[in-house]
Design a protein around this motif. Structure first.
Motif, PDB file in Angstrom:
ATOM      1  N   GLY A   1       0.521  -1.184  -0.117  1.00  0.00           N
ATOM      2  CA  GLY A   1       0.233  -0.296  -0.165  1.00  0.00           C
ATOM      3  C   GLY A   1       0.826   0.989  -0.034  1.00  0.00           C
ATOM      4  N   LYS A   2       2.487   1.216   0.018  1.00  0.00           N
ATOM      5  CA  LYS A   2       2.998   1.973  -0.009  1.00  0.00           C
ATOM      6  C   LYS A   2       3.738   2.261  -1.078  1.00  0.00           C
ATOM      7  CE  LYS A   2       2.458   2.980   4.635  1.00  0.00           C
ATOM      8  NZ  LYS A   2       1.443   3.994   5.157  1.00  0.00           N
ATOM      9  N   THR A   3       4.040   3.759  -1.846  1.00  0.00           N
ATOM     10  CA  THR A   3       4.404   3.922  -3.450  1.00  0.00           C
ATOM     11  C   THR A   3       5.618   4.672  -2.948  1.00  0.00           C
ATOM     12  OG1 THR A   3       2.799   5.336  -3.682  1.00  0.00           O
ATOM     13  CG2 THR A   3       2.355   3.779  -4.358  1.00  0.00           C
ATOM     14  N   LYS A   4       5.397   6.009  -1.928  1.00  0.00           N
ATOM     15  CA  LYS A   4       6.879   6.507  -1.954  1.00  0.00           C
ATOM     16  C   LYS A   4       7.470   6.561  -0.967  1.00  0.00           C
ATOM     17  CE  LYS A   4       7.464  11.464  -2.338  1.00  0.00           C
ATOM     18  NZ  LYS A   4       6.258  13.091  -2.336  1.00  0.00           N
ATOM     19  N   TRP A   5       9.399   6.424  -1.161  1.00  0.00           N
ATOM     20  CA  TRP A   5      10.202   6.796  -0.772  1.00  0.00           C
ATOM     21  C   TRP A   5      10.898   7.867  -0.216  1.00  0.00           C
ATOM     22  CZ3 TRP A   5      12.616   4.247   3.256  1.00  0.00           C
ATOM     23  CH2 TRP A   5      13.107   4.562   3.893  1.00  0.00           C
ATOM     24  N   VAL A   6      10.144   8.818   1.592  1.00  0.00           N
ATOM     25  CA  VAL A   6      10.097  10.190   1.583  1.00  0.00           C
ATOM     26  C   VAL A   6      11.921  10.327   2.455  1.00  0.00           C
ATOM     27  CG1 VAL A   6       9.780  11.890   3.050  1.00  0.00           C
ATOM     28  CG2 VAL A   6       7.654  10.422   1.696  1.00  0.00           C
ATOM     29  N   ARG A   7      12.925  10.366   1.707  1.00  0.00           N
ATOM     30  CA  ARG A   7      13.853  10.994   2.138  1.00  0.00           C
ATOM     31  C   ARG A   7      14.083  10.881   3.244  1.00  0.00           C
ATOM     32  NH1 ARG A   7      19.077  11.138  -0.865  1.00  0.00           N
ATOM     33  NH2 ARG A   7      19.433  13.194  -0.132  1.00  0.00           N
ATOM     34  N   ALA A   8      14.880  11.067   4.780  1.00  0.00           N
ATOM     35  CA  ALA A   8      15.004  11.907   5.732  1.00  0.00           C
ATOM     36  C   ALA A   8      15.433  13.054   5.743  1.00  0.00           C
ATOM     37  CB  ALA A   8      16.738  11.027   6.416  1.00  0.00           C
ATOM     38  N   HIS A   9      14.637  13.938   7.063  1.00  0.00           N
ATOM     39  CA  HIS A   9      14.479  15.540   6.551  1.00  0.00           C
ATOM     40  C   HIS A   9      14.409  15.783   7.833  1.00  0.00           C
ATOM     41  CE1 HIS A   9      10.409  13.361   6.000  1.00  0.00           C
ATOM     42  NE2 HIS A   9      10.450  14.881   7.212  1.00  0.00           N
ATOM     43  N   TRP A  10      14.407  16.985   8.030  1.00  0.00           N
ATOM     44  CA  TRP A  10      14.404  18.027   9.010  1.00  0.00           C
ATOM     45  C   TRP A  10      13.201  18.552   9.449  1.00  0.00           C
ATOM     46  CZ3 TRP A  10      17.827  17.213  13.746  1.00  0.00           C
ATOM     47  CH2 TRP A  10      18.928  17.908  13.283  1.00  0.00           C
ATOM     48  N   ARG A  11      12.311  18.054  10.453  1.00  0.00           N
ATOM     49  CA  ARG A  11      10.877  18.757  11.558  1.00  0.00           C
ATOM     50  C   ARG A  11      10.575  19.485  12.343  1.00  0.00           C
ATOM     51  NH1 ARG A  11       7.113  14.261  12.211  1.00  0.00           N
ATOM     52  NH2 ARG A  11       7.984  13.465  13.493  1.00  0.00           N
ATOM     53  N   TRP A  12      10.310  20.413  12.301  1.00  0.00           N
ATOM     54  CA  TRP A  12       9.734  21.378  13.279  1.00  0.00           C
ATOM     55  C   TRP A  12       8.455  21.252  13.853  1.00  0.00           C
ATOM     56  CZ3 TRP A  12      12.868  25.176  15.167  1.00  0.00           C
ATOM     57  CH2 TRP A  12      12.199  25.930  16.587  1.00  0.00           C
ATOM     58  N   ASP A  13       8.997  20.811  15.785  1.00  0.00           N
ATOM     59  CA  ASP A  13       8.235  20.185  16.649  1.00  0.00           C
ATOM     60  C   ASP A  13       7.745  21.718  17.068  1.00  0.00           C
ATOM     61  OD1 ASP A  13       7.235  19.762  18.525  1.00  0.00           O
ATOM     62  OD2 ASP A  13       8.294  17.922  19.059  1.00  0.00           O
ATOM     63  N   TYR A  14       6.824  21.266  16.414  1.00  0.00           N
ATOM     64  CA  TYR A  14       5.298  23.304  17.902  1.00  0.00           C
ATOM     65  C   TYR A  14       5.616  23.420  18.977  1.00  0.00           C
ATOM     66  CZ  TYR A  14       4.694  24.970  12.604  1.00  0.00           C
ATOM     67  OH  TYR A  14       5.293  24.931  11.642  1.00  0.00           O
ATOM     68  N   GLU A  15       5.636  21.969  19.551  1.00  0.00           N
ATOM     69  CA  GLU A  15       5.568  21.917  20.892  1.00  0.00           C
ATOM     70  C   GLU A  15       7.036  21.904  21.686  1.00  0.00           C
ATOM     71  OE1 GLU A  15       3.068  18.283  22.249  1.00  0.00           O
ATOM     72  OE2 GLU A  15       1.755  19.359  21.026  1.00  0.00           O
ATOM     73  N   ARG A  16       8.383  21.501  21.249  1.00  0.00           N
ATOM     74  CA  ARG A  16       9.117  21.276  21.714  1.00  0.00           C
ATOM     75  C   ARG A  16       9.622  23.110  21.179  1.00  0.00           C
ATOM     76  NH1 ARG A  16      13.060  18.194  21.458  1.00  0.00           N
ATOM     77  NH2 ARG A  16      12.641  17.295  19.054  1.00  0.00           N
ATOM     78  N   HIS A  17       9.417  23.246  19.885  1.00  0.00           N
ATOM     79  CA  HIS A  17      10.162  24.481  19.132  1.00  0.00           C
ATOM     80  C   HIS A  17      11.187  24.290  19.239  1.00  0.00           C
ATOM     81  CE1 HIS A  17       6.705  26.521  20.165  1.00  0.00           C
ATOM     82  NE2 HIS A  17       6.647  26.903  21.718  1.00  0.00           N
ATOM     83  N   ALA A  18      11.322  23.086  18.697  1.00  0.00           N
ATOM     84  CA  ALA A  18      13.007  22.694  18.507  1.00  0.00           C
ATOM     85  C   ALA A  18      12.685  21.912  16.702  1.00  0.00           C
ATOM     86  CB  ALA A  18      14.066  21.606  19.284  1.00  0.00           C
ATOM     87  N   TRP A  19      14.157  21.976  16.177  1.00  0.00           N
ATOM     88  CA  TRP A  19      13.840  20.886  15.518  1.00  0.00           C
ATOM     89  C   TRP A  19      13.966  19.791  14.903  1.00  0.00           C
ATOM     90  CZ3 TRP A  19      12.740  23.003  10.211  1.00  0.00           C
ATOM     91  CH2 TRP A  19      12.599  24.110  10.066  1.00  0.00           C
ATOM     92  N   GLU A  20      13.450  18.480  14.341  1.00  0.00           N
ATOM     93  CA  GLU A  20      13.405  17.263  14.745  1.00  0.00           C
ATOM     94  C   GLU A  20      14.077  16.378  14.111  1.00  0.00           C
ATOM     95  OE1 GLU A  20      10.517  14.441  16.801  1.00  0.00           O
ATOM     96  OE2 GLU A  20       9.538  15.606  15.739  1.00  0.00           O
ATOM     97  N   TRP A  21      15.306  15.401  13.449  1.00  0.00           N
ATOM     98  CA  TRP A  21      15.207  14.344  12.709  1.00  0.00           C
ATOM     99  C   TRP A  21      14.178  13.257  11.608  1.00  0.00           C
ATOM    100  CZ3 TRP A  21      18.396  15.103   8.357  1.00  0.00           C
ATOM    101  CH2 TRP A  21      18.834  14.204   7.141  1.00  0.00           C
ATOM    102  N   VAL A  22      13.875  13.377  10.983  1.00  0.00           N
ATOM    103  CA  VAL A  22      13.035  11.975  10.639  1.00  0.00           C
ATOM    104  C   VAL A  22      13.436  11.381   9.452  1.00  0.00           C
ATOM    105  CG1 VAL A  22      10.512  11.189   9.526  1.00  0.00           C
ATOM    106  CG2 VAL A  22      10.988  13.642  11.019  1.00  0.00           C
TER     107      VAL A  22
END
Length: 55
Positions: free
Chosen positions: A28-49
């Motif tokens: 059911g999955k078709t697209k590979w999403v590369r690792a990336h930074w995401r902003w965490d609005y609760e902690r107000h910090a970048w997190e590596w996904v």
């Protein structure tokens, strides 16, 4: 109209880390999403996904 929240500006993104290896595609999955930074609005910090499957 809803009132938009005023948020402090985000700090610049840190340098990218190493990408993880692509895993076996789940059903059911078709697209590979590369690792990336995401902003965490609760902690107000970048997190590596790590890379993951989408759609």
């Amino acid at each position: 109209m809803a009132i938009k929240k005023i948020r402090p500006p985000k700090p610049p993104k840190p340098p990218d880390r190493l990408q993880n290896m692509q895993t076996i595609r789940p059903l059911g999955k078709t697209k590979w999403v590369r690792a990336h930074w995401r902003w965490d609005y609760e902690r107000h910090a970048w997190e590596w996904v790590l890379g993951h499957w989408s759609k």
